[in-house]
Write a protein that holds these residues in place. Structure first.
Motif, PDB file in Angstrom:
ATOM      1  N   TYR A 175      30.277 -25.004 -87.359  1.00  0.00           N
ATOM      2  CA  TYR A 175      30.323 -23.817 -86.501  1.00  0.00           C
ATOM      3  C   TYR A 175      30.808 -24.095 -85.083  1.00  0.00           C
ATOM      4  O   TYR A 175      31.139 -23.159 -84.352  1.00  0.00           O
ATOM      5  N   GLN A 176      30.830 -25.376 -84.690  1.00  0.00           N
ATOM      6  CA  GLN A 176      31.259 -25.759 -83.349  1.00  0.00           C
ATOM      7  C   GLN A 176      30.616 -24.860 -82.273  1.00  0.00           C
ATOM      8  O   GLN A 176      31.312 -24.214 -81.486  1.00  0.00           O
ATOM      9  N   PRO A 177      29.299 -24.824 -82.243  1.00  0.00           N
ATOM     10  CA  PRO A 177      28.595 -23.941 -81.294  1.00  0.00           C
ATOM     11  C   PRO A 177      28.781 -24.395 -79.849  1.00  0.00           C
ATOM     12  O   PRO A 177      29.061 -25.572 -79.582  1.00  0.00           O
ATOM     13  N   VAL A 178      28.609 -23.458 -78.938  1.00  0.00           N
ATOM     14  CA  VAL A 178      28.737 -23.769 -77.509  1.00  0.00           C
ATOM     15  C   VAL A 178      27.523 -23.207 -76.771  1.00  0.00           C
ATOM     16  O   VAL A 178      26.734 -22.421 -77.308  1.00  0.00           O
ATOM     17  N   THR A 179      27.392 -23.610 -75.531  1.00  0.00           N
ATOM     18  CA  THR A 179      26.356 -23.154 -74.586  1.00  0.00           C
ATOM     19  C   THR A 179      24.975 -23.068 -75.231  1.00  0.00           C
ATOM     20  O   THR A 179      24.447 -24.068 -75.691  1.00  0.00           O
ATOM     21  N   THR A 180      24.388 -21.877 -75.281  1.00  0.00           N
ATOM     22  CA  THR A 180      23.010 -21.713 -75.717  1.00  0.00           C
ATOM     23  C   THR A 180      22.801 -22.189 -77.148  1.00  0.00           C
ATOM     24  O   THR A 180      21.796 -22.851 -77.456  1.00  0.00           O
ATOM     25  N   ASP A 181      23.705 -21.855 -78.037  1.00  0.00           N
ATOM     26  CA  ASP A 181      23.569 -22.269 -79.431  1.00  0.00           C
ATOM     27  C   ASP A 181      23.590 -23.792 -79.555  1.00  0.00           C
ATOM     28  O   ASP A 181      22.796 -24.376 -80.308  1.00  0.00           O
ATOM     29  N   LEU A 182      24.483 -24.420 -78.829  1.00  0.00           N
ATOM     30  CA  LEU A 182      24.574 -25.880 -78.888  1.00  0.00           C
ATOM     31  C   LEU A 182      23.313 -26.511 -78.310  1.00  0.00           C
ATOM     32  O   LEU A 182      22.798 -27.495 -78.843  1.00  0.00           O
ATOM     33  N   ARG A 183      22.801 -25.944 -77.226  1.00  0.00           N
ATOM     34  CA  ARG A 183      21.573 -26.477 -76.625  1.00  0.00           C
ATOM     35  C   ARG A 183      20.416 -26.407 -77.605  1.00  0.00           C
ATOM     36  O   ARG A 183      19.583 -27.310 -77.658  1.00  0.00           O
ATOM     37  N   GLU A 184      20.355 -25.329 -78.380  1.00  0.00           N
ATOM     38  CA  GLU A 184      19.260 -25.183 -79.332  1.00  0.00           C
ATOM     39  C   GLU A 184      19.325 -26.256 -80.413  1.00  0.00           C
ATOM     40  O   GLU A 184      18.305 -26.864 -80.765  1.00  0.00           O
ATOM     41  N   ILE A 185      20.516 -26.512 -80.925  1.00  0.00           N
ATOM     42  CA  ILE A 185      20.663 -27.546 -81.947  1.00  0.00           C
ATOM     43  C   ILE A 185      20.385 -28.924 -81.360  1.00  0.00           C
ATOM     44  O   ILE A 185      19.712 -29.764 -81.979  1.00  0.00           O
ATOM     45  N   MET A 186      20.870 -29.174 -80.148  1.00  0.00           N
ATOM     46  CA  MET A 186      20.629 -30.460 -79.507  1.00  0.00           C
ATOM     47  C   MET A 186      19.143 -30.671 -79.234  1.00  0.00           C
ATOM     48  O   MET A 186      18.631 -31.799 -79.329  1.00  0.00           O
ATOM     49  N   THR A 187      18.441 -29.600 -78.908  1.00  0.00           N
ATOM     50  CA  THR A 187      16.996 -29.696 -78.693  1.00  0.00           C
ATOM     51  C   THR A 187      16.304 -30.149 -79.968  1.00  0.00           C
ATOM     52  O   THR A 187      15.424 -31.024 -79.942  1.00  0.00           O
ATOM     53  N   GLU A 232      10.128 -31.226 -72.354  1.00  0.00           N
ATOM     54  CA  GLU A 232      11.327 -31.318 -71.506  1.00  0.00           C
ATOM     55  C   GLU A 232      12.550 -30.744 -72.217  1.00  0.00           C
ATOM     56  O   GLU A 232      13.374 -30.056 -71.600  1.00  0.00           O
ATOM     57  N   TRP A 233      12.651 -31.003 -73.525  1.00  0.00           N
ATOM     58  CA  TRP A 233      13.788 -30.480 -74.276  1.00  0.00           C
ATOM     59  C   TRP A 233      13.693 -28.977 -74.479  1.00  0.00           C
ATOM     60  O   TRP A 233      14.713 -28.281 -74.556  1.00  0.00           O
ATOM     61  N   ILE A 234      12.468 -28.463 -74.555  1.00  0.00           N
ATOM     62  CA  ILE A 234      12.301 -27.007 -74.639  1.00  0.00           C
ATOM     63  C   ILE A 234      12.805 -26.349 -73.358  1.00  0.00           C
ATOM     64  O   ILE A 234      13.473 -25.304 -73.387  1.00  0.00           O
ATOM     65  N   ILE A 235      12.481 -26.956 -72.231  1.00  0.00           N
ATOM     66  CA  ILE A 235      12.958 -26.427 -70.948  1.00  0.00           C
ATOM     67  C   ILE A 235      14.478 -26.490 -70.885  1.00  0.00           C
ATOM     68  O   ILE A 235      15.141 -25.549 -70.409  1.00  0.00           O
ATOM     69  N   TYR A 236      15.039 -27.585 -71.388  1.00  0.00           N
ATOM     70  CA  TYR A 236      16.506 -27.705 -71.429  1.00  0.00           C
ATOM     71  C   TYR A 236      17.104 -26.614 -72.311  1.00  0.00           C
ATOM     72  O   TYR A 236      18.112 -25.974 -71.950  1.00  0.00           O
ATOM     73  N   LYS A 237      16.478 -26.393 -73.459  1.00  0.00           N
ATOM     74  CA  LYS A 237      16.963 -25.363 -74.380  1.00  0.00           C
ATOM     75  C   LYS A 237      16.989 -23.992 -73.712  1.00  0.00           C
ATOM     76  O   LYS A 237      17.942 -23.226 -73.862  1.00  0.00           O
TER      77      LYS A 237
END
Length: 224
Positions: free
Chosen positions: A70-82, A203-208
């Motif tokens: 899906y090559q997500p960006v911004t918010t979607d990518l942050r959620e997966i990275m979290t 910390e990752w939740i805050i990043y998300k």
């Protein structure tokens, strides 16, 4: 395409939550098995660690597949990275539960100290609840509550430091308690590190939620 992504993201969140609940329950059981000197339950926990590891691998694989597809960006990518970051932390918490179980296996009729064991039991309950709470904060996307968990971790740090002091005092008072005191120090150390790991997830939740990198655990604690 967006609906497919949202559905898979929901599945990913569910898998992460289920793994977290399993880890939280396992940690709670590991502490209780240590206090009960229950080698049977301890061995079950050790055997269960493989299942936790397999869940981590499956979630990581799913995350990488979603990024590639899906090559997500911004918010979607942050959620997966979290999820990618936090699931590895959950696996380390599972390792701590396993290590507490291993300590239970190694205990062989040592002279015990009731006050210390009660404190360890209470601390284990607090830390297991921290794991469960941080999962709720993740699901609810609650960065404010996630940040507050550092206060609980600070309390755990103080308590484990107190356990250390009690263990040293017990060793000085009675040489026959030295072995048990060593076990207490080891288990308290695992609980302390687990509370630190929970702040890592926070910390990752805050990043998300915000896209900001914060430090909730600056490493000021001196115990293990």
């Amino acid at each position: 395409m967006r609906q497919y992504f949202d559905d898979e993201l929901a599945d990913l969140d569910t898998s992460f939550k289920e793994m977290g609940l399993l880890v939280s329950e396992t940690l709670d059981e590991a502490v209780q098995a240590f206090l009960d000197h229950d080698r049977v339950v301890a061995q079950e926990i050790i055997d269960r660690d493989k299942a936790i590891n397999q869940r981590e691998i499956a979630i990581e694989k799913k995350s990488f597949e979603m990024i590639a597809l899906y090559q997500p960006v911004t918010t979607d990518l942050r959620e997966i990275m979290t999820v990618l970051k936090a699931v590895s932390v959950l696996e380390r918490i599972g390792d701590n539960a396993r290590n507490i179980a291993i300590s239970t296996i190694h205990v062989k009729g040592n002279k015990r100290v009731a006050e210390i064991e009660e404190t360890i039991g209470n601390t284990g309950t607090v830390v297991a609840k921290m794991v469960s709470q941080v999962l709720d904060y993740y699901v609810n996307d609650d960065a404010v509550a996630a940040e507050s968990i550092s206060e609980v971790a600070s309390g755990v740090s103080e308590t484990t430091r107190h356990i250390r002091e009690l263990a040293i005092e017990a060793s000085k008072a009675d040489p026959e308690q030295v072995t048990a005191a060593t076990d207490y120090l080891v288990v308290a150390g695992y609980l302390k590190r687990t509370s630190d790991y929970v702040t890592d997830i926070a910390e990752w939740i805050i990043y998300k939620r915000t896209g900001k990198i914060v430090e909730l655990n600056p490493g000021t604690s001196s115990f293990i």
